[in-house]
Write a protein that holds these residues in place. Structure first.
Motif, short mmCIF file in Angstrom:
data_model
loop_
_atom_site.label_atom_id
_atom_site.label_comp_id
_atom_site.label_asym_id
_atom_site.label_seq_id
_atom_site.Cartn_x
_atom_site.Cartn_y
_atom_site.Cartn_z
N PRO A 125 0.76 -1.16 -0.14
CA PRO A 125 0.03 -0.12 -0.24
C PRO A 125 0.80 1.28 0.07
N ALA A 126 0.36 2.34 -0.69
CA ALA A 126 0.97 3.47 -0.80
C ALA A 126 1.09 4.25 0.58
N ALA A 127 2.20 4.71 0.90
CA ALA A 127 2.41 5.24 2.24
C ALA A 127 1.26 6.77 2.15
N THR A 128 0.84 6.62 3.29
CA THR A 128 -0.09 8.38 3.50
C THR A 128 0.55 9.26 3.54
N GLU A 129 0.18 10.19 3.12
CA GLU A 129 0.76 11.67 3.51
C GLU A 129 0.67 12.22 4.86
N PRO A 130 1.74 12.78 5.32
CA PRO A 130 1.85 13.13 6.72
C PRO A 130 0.85 14.22 6.87
N ILE A 150 -7.30 20.52 14.22
CA ILE A 150 -7.77 19.86 12.93
C ILE A 150 -6.57 19.38 12.24
N PRO A 151 -6.44 17.91 11.24
CA PRO A 151 -5.28 17.45 10.87
C PRO A 151 -5.24 18.13 9.34
N LEU A 152 -4.11 18.85 9.18
CA LEU A 152 -4.04 19.26 7.72
C LEU A 152 -2.63 18.97 7.05
N LYS A 153 -2.79 18.69 5.82
CA LYS A 153 -1.54 18.42 5.00
C LYS A 153 -0.84 19.33 5.00
N PRO A 154 0.63 19.37 4.79
CA PRO A 154 1.32 20.58 4.52
C PRO A 154 0.83 21.19 3.17
N GLY A 155 0.89 22.52 3.30
CA GLY A 155 0.40 23.33 2.14
C GLY A 155 -0.01 24.81 2.57
N ARG A 156 -0.69 25.48 1.87
CA ARG A 156 -1.07 26.73 2.21
C ARG A 156 -2.58 26.92 1.96
N GLU A 173 3.51 23.41 7.59
CA GLU A 173 5.01 22.73 7.42
C GLU A 173 4.93 21.61 8.25
N LEU A 174 5.49 20.62 7.77
CA LEU A 174 6.04 19.55 8.72
C LEU A 174 7.06 20.19 9.79
N PRO A 175 7.05 19.71 10.83
CA PRO A 175 8.13 19.87 11.72
C PRO A 175 9.42 19.46 11.53
N LEU A 176 10.53 20.19 11.66
CA LEU A 176 11.91 19.49 11.35
C LEU A 176 12.41 18.68 12.49
#
Length: 219
Positions: A125-130, A174-180, A216-219
């Protein structure tokens, strides 16, 4: 056999329940004949226990073993004769059709197993986007309800309501994918409010400004 006699036998076998033991003791207390009968049984059991134990002779043991071997040999002989004895098969159209159906079912199962074994393994299965958990907060002590609408929920405030916390603060995580993202708060179902804590705003083309959120994803 009356109940008292049955209780005596169960007493000798140590098989009495507590209720049956009480009934037996009550009967013994009321019946002297029954007490004598119990004494005779106990004396008979005691004398039987002192009888010598006789071991079987070697001849008797050999005869028993010979009978067992003969029985086993006879059983295997019957099985062997059943498989090896020629038989006449009575063929009929109905029987031929039934055998053909069974053969087709067996062949179909074998083919299915061969196909399954030859098929390539399934792709993993394809990895889900964080995603990132984003906390949205608005201070509105007089509000009866607060929701958020943005391009992350199709600008539908009913999909993302905020909950009231202490001090007139409304909040939601709320959970959000990285983006604007662009969004606005909706107070009491009619009043659209720009997030006062937003670091950036953009005009919406209707005379108001949308809050801008960069995830943004945390570093």
């Amino acid at each position: 056999m009356d109940e008292a006699e049955l209780l005596l036998q169960r007493f000798v076998d140590n098989d009495l329940t507590p209720d049956e033991r009480i009934r037996l003791l009550t009967a013994l207390d009321q019946d002297a004949t029954l007490r004598r009968r119990l004494l005779e049984i106990e004396r008979l059991v005691s004398e039987a226990g002192r009888l010598p134990r006789l071991a079987p002779s070697s001849r008797f043991v050999a005869q028993v073993r010979a009978c067992l071997r003969e029985t086993n040999a006879t059983r295997w002989s019957r099985i062997k004769n059943w498989f090896l004895t020629p038989r006449v098969l009575h063929w009929s159209p109905a029987g031929a059709l039934a055998i053909a159906v069974i053969a087709l079912a067996v062949m179909s199962g074998v083919s299915r197993i061969a196909i399954d074994r030859s098929a390539p393994p399934a792709a993993p299965p394809a990895a889900t986007e964080p995603t990132v958990l984003v906390r949205l907060v608005l201070l509105k002590p007089q509000a009866r309800s607060v929701a958020v609408a943005g391009d992350f929920n199709g600008w539908n405030p009913e999909r993302t309501p905020l909950s009231r916390v202490d001090g007139g603060v409304w909040a939601a995580t709320i959970p959000l994918k990285p983006g604007r993202y662009h969004y606005m708060y909706v107070v009491d179902g009619t009043q659209w409010v720009t997030d006062p804590f937003a670091h950036e705003e953009s005009l919406d083309g209707f005379g108001s400004s949308n809050a801008v959120l960069d995830v943004e994803l945390p570093l």
